[in-house]
Design a protein around this motif. Structure first.
Motif, PDB file in Angstrom:
ATOM      1  N   GLU A   1       3.740  -5.479   4.453  1.00 15.50           N
ATOM      2  CA  GLU A   1       4.597  -5.840   3.320  1.00 15.50           C
ATOM      3  C   GLU A   1       6.069  -5.562   3.609  1.00 15.50           C
ATOM      4  OE1 GLU A   1       1.247  -4.860  -0.140  1.00 15.50           O
ATOM      5  OE2 GLU A   1       3.061  -3.629   0.044  1.00 15.50           O
TER       6      GLU A   1
ATOM      7  N   ARG B   1      -0.331  -2.501   3.884  1.00 10.29           N
ATOM      8  CA  ARG B   1       0.864  -1.951   3.236  1.00 10.29           C
ATOM      9  C   ARG B   1       2.083  -2.040   4.160  1.00 10.29           C
ATOM     10  NH1 ARG B   1       2.340  -0.366  -1.554  1.00 10.29           N
ATOM     11  NH2 ARG B   1       3.004   1.726  -0.942  1.00 10.29           N
TER      12      ARG B   1
ATOM     13  N   ARG C   1       9.119   2.498   3.879  1.00  4.62           N
ATOM     14  CA  ARG C   1       7.696   2.192   3.971  1.00  4.62           C
ATOM     15  C   ARG C   1       7.129   2.626   5.320  1.00  4.62           C
ATOM     16  NH1 ARG C   1       4.375  -1.466   1.279  1.00  4.62           N
ATOM     17  NH2 ARG C   1       5.624  -0.751  -0.498  1.00  4.62           N
TER      18      ARG C   1
END
Length: 311
Positions: free
Chosen positions: A207, A204, A219
């Protein structure tokens, strides 16, 4: 593979950037200390980097040929093609230094002198995130020592002809480092726990390399223990983010305040106010200030190292 050919000594690519490029200074921020096992310079002017790419581990050698307006690169290992394909992006082909417009004076002169320096973009988040976590709230000397120790003990030997170069551990390998080895490397439980949380979310977090400024920060900072400073230090390298300001840095506010306002001491809020007119190139300006040697006078003691190995 775009522009690359297979050779007996690995895989090679020759690239003409079409703009002034100082490859060595562009890549320098990717080095974590003078003895970084994943980064090396040699007497011929080449820069060597060992990386863990989506295609596997790889070693990249970059040599600028200024007289020919070209860059020569060689790569080895399963990640060789990935590294050579991304060579232009790594060296700032997608960067836009002309977007930072400075008034006449010393800063513009410094900008002109650094015309060949671009913001490197590795496209590899974890490669920059883990050492940034290790650098939280400690001296660079402590952090660099920890990075060296952990890479040599848990990393992978770099493919190719370079000796004693190491690729950082994979997310799974980072997760398996036992607590006493973190301690032996001088990493306190808070930082090691943050690394462990981050590597469990590695897919994740990777990304974020394709996200815009705001989304990438969101993020990374969603992970407990990763604040704005750590996210900025990561995205400056993985994304070549020209606006990622290292808020929370020990020296940066004073450097910016001194250079832009003649102020001896500044806090983060004052720094951000001074940098606001230069958005979205605030990090680029900070890097330019650092290159000039601009530094506010120091009155207090230096930050003392904390050796967590003896606690």
């Amino acid at each position: 593979m775009n522009g690359a050919v297979a050779t007996v000594e690995g895989t090679a690519r020759r690239w003409r950037p079409g703009f002034p490029l100082d490859a060595a200074r562009t890549l320098l921020p990717l080095r974590r200390g003078p003895a970084d096992p994943s980064y090396r310079t040699t007497g011929d002017g080449a820069v060597w980097r060992a990386s863990r790419t989506p295609a596997g581990v790889g070693t990249l050698r970059v040599l600028a040929r200024p007289a020919e307006g070209a860059v020569e690169a060689n790569a080895w290992g399963p990640g060789a093609e990935w590294l050579l394909d991304r060579l232009p992006v790594l060296l700032g082909a997608e960067d836009d230094p002309a977007g930072l417009v400075l008034p006449p004076g010393p800063l513009r002169d410094a900008q002109r002198a650094a015309a060949g320096v671009r913001l490197a973009r590795t496209g590899l988040v974890m490669e920059s995130l883990v050492p940034a976590i290790l650098e939280q709230k400690v001296t660079t000397r402590e952090a660099y020592r920890a990075w060296r120790t952990l890479l040599r003990d848990f990393g992978t030997p770099a493919p190719g002809p370079a000796e004693d170069m190491w690729v950082a551990p994979s997310a799974r390998e980072w997760a398996m480092v036992p607590s006493w080895e973190w301690h032996r490397a001088g990493v306190d439980p808070k930082r090691s726990a943050t690394v462990q949380r981050a590597v469990r979310l590695a897919p994740r977090l990777e990304e974020a390399s394709a996200m815009d400024h705001a989304a990438a920060f969101a993020r990374l900072t969603a992970v407990p223990g990763i604040g704005v400073w750590t996210a900025a230090e990561t995205l400056q390298r993985s994304n070549g983010d020209p606006d990622a300001v290292s808020v929370g840095d020990f020296h940066l506010p004073n450097t910016v305040g001194w250079a832009l306002a003649g102020r001896v001491r500044s806090d983060d809020a004052q720094m951000l106010a001074l940098l606001e007119p230069y958005r979205p190139h605030r990090h680029r300006l900070c890097r330019l200030l650092a290159s000039t040697g601009a530094q506010a006078p120091r009155f207090g003691p230096r930050l003392a190292p904390n050796d967590h190995r003896h606690r």
